[in-house]
Design a protein around this motif. Sequence first.
Motif, PDB file in Angstrom:
ATOM      1  N   ALA A 141     -18.008  69.123  68.314  1.00 25.52           N
ATOM      2  CA  ALA A 141     -16.629  69.529  68.042  1.00 25.52           C
ATOM      3  C   ALA A 141     -15.662  68.900  69.037  1.00 25.52           C
ATOM      4  O   ALA A 141     -14.572  68.444  68.659  1.00 25.52           O
ATOM      5  CB  ALA A 141     -16.520  71.055  68.086  1.00 25.52           C
ATOM      6  N   ILE A 142     -16.041  68.855  70.301  1.00 28.25           N
ATOM      7  CA  ILE A 142     -15.179  68.254  71.323  1.00 28.25           C
ATOM      8  C   ILE A 142     -15.026  66.758  71.080  1.00 28.25           C
ATOM      9  O   ILE A 142     -13.920  66.206  71.164  1.00 28.25           O
ATOM     10  CB  ILE A 142     -15.746  68.529  72.730  1.00 28.25           C
ATOM     11  CG1 ILE A 142     -15.653  70.028  73.062  1.00 28.25           C
ATOM     12  CG2 ILE A 142     -15.004  67.706  73.783  1.00 28.25           C
ATOM     13  CD1 ILE A 142     -16.347  70.412  74.347  1.00 28.25           C
ATOM     14  N   MET A 143     -16.128  66.090  70.763  1.00 28.11           N
ATOM     15  CA  MET A 143     -16.064  64.652  70.503  1.00 28.11           C
ATOM     16  C   MET A 143     -15.222  64.357  69.273  1.00 28.11           C
ATOM     17  O   MET A 143     -14.426  63.411  69.257  1.00 28.11           O
ATOM     18  CB  MET A 143     -17.481  64.094  70.330  1.00 28.11           C
ATOM     19  CG  MET A 143     -18.338  64.138  71.587  1.00 28.11           C
ATOM     20  SD  MET A 143     -17.617  63.220  72.970  1.00 28.11           S
ATOM     21  CE  MET A 143     -17.638  61.557  72.315  1.00 28.11           C
ATOM     22  N   ASP A 144     -15.365  65.178  68.228  1.00 24.49           N
ATOM     23  CA  ASP A 144     -14.569  64.978  67.015  1.00 24.49           C
ATOM     24  C   ASP A 144     -13.087  65.189  67.306  1.00 24.49           C
ATOM     25  O   ASP A 144     -12.230  64.449  66.805  1.00 24.49           O
ATOM     26  CB  ASP A 144     -15.028  65.934  65.917  1.00 24.49           C
ATOM     27  CG  ASP A 144     -16.389  65.547  65.333  1.00 24.49           C
ATOM     28  OD1 ASP A 144     -16.827  64.408  65.584  1.00 24.49           O
ATOM     29  OD2 ASP A 144     -16.990  66.387  64.637  1.00 24.49           O
ATOM     30  N   ALA A 145     -12.773  66.199  68.116  1.00 22.50           N
ATOM     31  CA  ALA A 145     -11.377  66.463  68.462  1.00 22.50           C
ATOM     32  C   ALA A 145     -10.776  65.298  69.234  1.00 22.50           C
ATOM     33  O   ALA A 145      -9.631  64.889  68.975  1.00 22.50           O
ATOM     34  CB  ALA A 145     -11.286  67.753  69.275  1.00 22.50           C
ATOM     35  N   LEU A 177     -19.951  65.408  79.309  1.00 21.30           N
ATOM     36  CA  LEU A 177     -18.500  65.517  79.206  1.00 21.30           C
ATOM     37  C   LEU A 177     -17.792  65.602  80.553  1.00 21.30           C
ATOM     38  O   LEU A 177     -16.757  66.237  80.683  1.00 21.30           O
ATOM     39  CB  LEU A 177     -18.137  66.736  78.346  1.00 21.30           C
ATOM     40  CG  LEU A 177     -18.535  66.601  76.873  1.00 21.30           C
ATOM     41  CD1 LEU A 177     -18.369  67.922  76.149  1.00 21.30           C
ATOM     42  CD2 LEU A 177     -17.706  65.509  76.190  1.00 21.30           C
ATOM     43  N   ILE A 178     -18.355  64.932  81.554  1.00 21.06           N
ATOM     44  CA  ILE A 178     -17.657  64.850  82.832  1.00 21.06           C
ATOM     45  C   ILE A 178     -16.555  63.801  82.738  1.00 21.06           C
ATOM     46  O   ILE A 178     -16.482  63.044  81.771  1.00 21.06           O
ATOM     47  CB  ILE A 178     -18.627  64.528  83.983  1.00 21.06           C
ATOM     48  CG1 ILE A 178     -19.351  63.197  83.721  1.00 21.06           C
ATOM     49  CG2 ILE A 178     -19.626  65.638  84.181  1.00 21.06           C
ATOM     50  CD1 ILE A 178     -20.148  62.722  84.910  1.00 21.06           C
ATOM     51  N   TYR A 226     -24.135  58.720  76.522  1.00 25.27           N
ATOM     52  CA  TYR A 226     -22.790  59.222  76.817  1.00 25.27           C
ATOM     53  C   TYR A 226     -22.673  59.588  78.300  1.00 25.27           C
ATOM     54  O   TYR A 226     -21.678  59.280  78.959  1.00 25.27           O
ATOM     55  CB  TYR A 226     -22.484  60.459  75.969  1.00 25.27           C
ATOM     56  CG  TYR A 226     -22.109  60.181  74.535  1.00 25.27           C
ATOM     57  CD1 TYR A 226     -20.822  59.759  74.201  1.00 25.27           C
ATOM     58  CD2 TYR A 226     -23.020  60.363  73.507  1.00 25.27           C
ATOM     59  CE1 TYR A 226     -20.468  59.520  72.875  1.00 25.27           C
ATOM     60  CE2 TYR A 226     -22.681  60.139  72.175  1.00 25.27           C
ATOM     61  CZ  TYR A 226     -21.403  59.715  71.868  1.00 25.27           C
ATOM     62  OH  TYR A 226     -21.053  59.473  70.564  1.00 25.27           O
ATOM     63  N   THR A 227     -23.703  60.267  78.801  1.00 24.03           N
ATOM     64  CA  THR A 227     -23.695  60.679  80.202  1.00 24.03           C
ATOM     65  C   THR A 227     -23.706  59.469  81.130  1.00 24.03           C
ATOM     66  O   THR A 227     -22.897  59.377  82.067  1.00 24.03           O
ATOM     67  CB  THR A 227     -24.913  61.569  80.501  1.00 24.03           C
ATOM     68  OG1 THR A 227     -24.893  62.711  79.643  1.00 24.03           O
ATOM     69  CG2 THR A 227     -24.914  62.028  81.949  1.00 24.03           C
ATOM     70  N   LEU A 228     -24.623  58.555  80.884  1.00 23.61           N
ATOM     71  CA  LEU A 228     -24.748  57.387  81.746  1.00 23.61           C
ATOM     72  C   LEU A 228     -23.491  56.528  81.747  1.00 23.61           C
ATOM     73  O   LEU A 228     -23.125  55.948  82.783  1.00 23.61           O
ATOM     74  CB  LEU A 228     -25.950  56.545  81.304  1.00 23.61           C
ATOM     75  CG  LEU A 228     -27.333  57.134  81.587  1.00 23.61           C
ATOM     76  CD1 LEU A 228     -28.415  56.309  80.907  1.00 23.61           C
ATOM     77  CD2 LEU A 228     -27.594  57.215  83.082  1.00 23.61           C
ATOM     78  N   HIS A 275     -22.954  60.849  66.699  1.00 21.37           N
ATOM     79  CA  HIS A 275     -22.251  59.683  66.158  1.00 21.37           C
ATOM     80  C   HIS A 275     -23.045  58.395  66.416  1.00 21.37           C
ATOM     81  O   HIS A 275     -22.474  57.346  66.753  1.00 21.37           O
ATOM     82  CB  HIS A 275     -20.850  59.567  66.752  1.00 21.37           C
ATOM     83  CG  HIS A 275     -19.954  60.729  66.438  1.00 21.37           C
ATOM     84  ND1 HIS A 275     -19.958  61.398  65.228  1.00 21.37           N
ATOM     85  CD2 HIS A 275     -19.027  61.372  67.190  1.00 21.37           C
ATOM     86  CE1 HIS A 275     -19.084  62.380  65.243  1.00 21.37           C
ATOM     87  NE2 HIS A 275     -18.498  62.392  66.435  1.00 21.37           N
ATOM     88  N   GLY A 276     -24.369  58.478  66.301  1.00 19.36           N
ATOM     89  CA  GLY A 276     -25.212  57.305  66.422  1.00 19.36           C
ATOM     90  C   GLY A 276     -25.551  56.887  67.830  1.00 19.36           C
ATOM     91  O   GLY A 276     -26.207  55.861  68.036  1.00 19.36           O
TER      92      GLY A 276
END
Length: 240
Positions: free
Chosen positions: A227-231, A113-114, A35-37, A28-29
């Motif tokens: 898929a997880i981010m979209d959900a 995804l923590i 995301y992790t940081l 998503h750009g």
Amino acid sequence: MNIAVIFAGGTGTRMNTRSKPKQFLEMHGKPVLIYTLENFQNHPLIDYIILVCLSSWMDYAKALLKKYGIDKVSAIVPGGESGQESIYHGVRKAEKLYGGEHVVLIHDGVRPLITPELITDCIESVKKNGSAITVSPAIETIFLKEEESNQVGQIFNRSKCEMAKAPQCFKLQDIYEAHEHARAEGRNDFIDSASLMQHYGHPLFTVKGPAENIKITTPSDFYVFRAIMDAKENLQILGL
């Protein structure tokens, strides 16, 4: 003080990408690494972040940190010839900057995804027990592979097995000294920080992490992440 050492030194050979290492691939750009940081940047108990990065991508990483406002990163250090050596570079830098009387959380740059709760639980475990190894239940059958045949070796009781993940967290002085011992002995074969610390006599305590705390290593991992981010995005749109 709580310091995160984020390992983003991999080249991503299993991702089959020739353009960018896996940690810089975008969802998503936004790069996976960002995301992790952001999980550590936005956590109130994290004071500083040390980023371990491929030397040829350090300038690119610096530009990303500026773009996304990741200002808790106090140093970027180059990775080494192995994961163990790369983590050592980060741990050594943290010890040099802040001394050893702190908590260090060692985490994969491609494990975005923590949760804030997991970071908090890890810090509390280190303060209480001296270590925190993030785990999740084993959901597949695990067995030892016979070295010289195709036969299945010992099969373990899955209910008694757990999968080690990240963050893997310790007192900074303890993990730094363990790395120095390993280097003095010419040992560069430890698969992760947990195995290193256990070898040098440190008891390891577990912390349960969320099931979605996956490491993005292969293309299929990337699709699961998407898929997880979209959900999650869809749930936010629906107000759930």
